[in-house]
Design a protein around this motif. Sequence first.
Motif, PDB file in Angstrom:
ATOM      1  N   UNK A  15       0.857  -1.253  -0.184  1.00 53.10           N
ATOM      2  CA  UNK A  15       0.000  -0.191   0.068  1.00 53.10           C
ATOM      3  C   UNK A  15       0.841   1.304  -0.086  1.00 53.10           C
ATOM      4  N   UNK A  16       1.951   1.007   0.563  1.00 54.55           N
ATOM      5  CA  UNK A  16       2.819   2.416   0.892  1.00 54.55           C
ATOM      6  C   UNK A  16       3.506   2.703  -0.574  1.00 54.55           C
ATOM      7  N   UNK A  17       3.753   1.591  -1.278  1.00 56.08           N
ATOM      8  CA  UNK A  17       4.314   1.754  -2.569  1.00 56.08           C
ATOM      9  C   UNK A  17       3.380   2.223  -3.476  1.00 56.08           C
ATOM     10  N   UNK A  18       2.017   1.846  -3.480  1.00 58.45           N
ATOM     11  CA  UNK A  18       0.979   2.195  -4.154  1.00 58.45           C
ATOM     12  C   UNK A  18       0.905   3.638  -4.176  1.00 58.45           C
ATOM     13  N   UNK A  19       0.996   4.214  -2.765  1.00 57.94           N
ATOM     14  CA  UNK A  19       0.689   5.497  -2.637  1.00 57.94           C
ATOM     15  C   UNK A  19       1.777   6.436  -3.288  1.00 57.94           C
ATOM     16  N   UNK A  20       3.235   6.035  -3.018  1.00 57.95           N
ATOM     17  CA  UNK A  20       4.443   6.665  -3.620  1.00 57.95           C
ATOM     18  C   UNK A  20       5.254   5.773  -3.461  1.00 57.95           C
ATOM     19  N   UNK A  21       5.772   5.683  -4.909  1.00 57.98           N
ATOM     20  CA  UNK A  21       7.080   4.937  -5.092  1.00 57.98           C
ATOM     21  C   UNK A  21       8.203   4.991  -3.994  1.00 57.98           C
ATOM     22  N   UNK A  22       8.681   3.839  -3.546  1.00 57.06           N
ATOM     23  CA  UNK A  22       9.628   3.800  -2.336  1.00 57.06           C
ATOM     24  C   UNK A  22      11.049   3.689  -3.045  1.00 57.06           C
ATOM     25  N   UNK A  23      12.008   4.728  -2.791  1.00 49.09           N
ATOM     26  CA  UNK A  23      13.385   4.353  -3.223  1.00 49.09           C
ATOM     27  C   UNK A  23      14.201   3.547  -2.073  1.00 49.09           C
TER      28      UNK A  23
END
Length: 318
Positions: free
Chosen positions: A85-93
């Motif tokens: 869900x976190x990656x769906x909200x904003x891609x995570x480096x």
Amino acid sequence: MNFVLLIFGFAILVKGADFFVEGSSSIAKRFNIPSMVIGLTLVAFGTSAPELAVSVSGSLKGSNGIVFGNVVGSNIVNVLLILGISALISPINIRLKTIFKEVPFVILTTVAMMVMAMDSLLDGSDGSVILRTEGFLLLLFFAIYLYSMIEISILGKEEYPEDDIKLLGVGKSVLFTLGGLGAVIFGADLAVKHAISIAESLGLSETLIGLTVVAVGTSLPELITSVVASRKGENDIAVGNIIGSNIFNALFVLGISSAIAPVTIARENFVDIWILLASAVLLIPLMYTGKRLSRAEGGIMVLGYVVYTAFLVFRTVS
């Protein structure tokens, strides 16, 4: 009514953990304890307090299904659902250190838990038991891990940003700490009691309830923390929160619970441990491609959790 009280119990758990972290962190800061140490201990405990309280309560009540389901289920929720869900909200480096040092440690702790939980494969029995001695061994591993993290944070050369810990009045700090801890204990007892009632009324196993409803409910602090961090672009917090929580759950929560009373695990639940290991291993290639978790990869992870939940339901009704 059981569902309402279950949700109410979760709400008390989450808010109690929040108050506990705020109060105890303020007390620690008054004694000039480094903020990084506070983060690695009190804050880590606070976000995993629901899992700890629910598992200990389940262990005291002899509800092995809740204990096992909560630990394994929460870790699967953390990796697939919350990080997804976190990656769906904003891609995570992702930093290379996370890929090659931190995630492998999560895999190692999962393997250690597997060895203890699946020892019956050696003798062909129908189930397995994590004994008190194994629980104390997990706690020893956790103590070593915590000591090494604190030593690295204090002696290491990494620079950490200024903390934003609020310095409360002494009375308010003590009230928040004790009140928060009391709320966590009360909320956990309420949640476990009504989770068991729901399982019994619907003819479902305690393990299924633990792997799904209880696991998601007790992972709410991690969900909130990672989602907020993701939206702010705080990638290290979003990922570190999940990694730290999984290590805490596998070593400390399961260690405490099995030290209180041996935890019995049914043979059919071995597949859940394998799924937990597979989800942790899956993180390495997903993180390595492009050194980030993209929205598409986050979607794959969330879909994986949906498929896993459907599998649990199918396994129960078949």
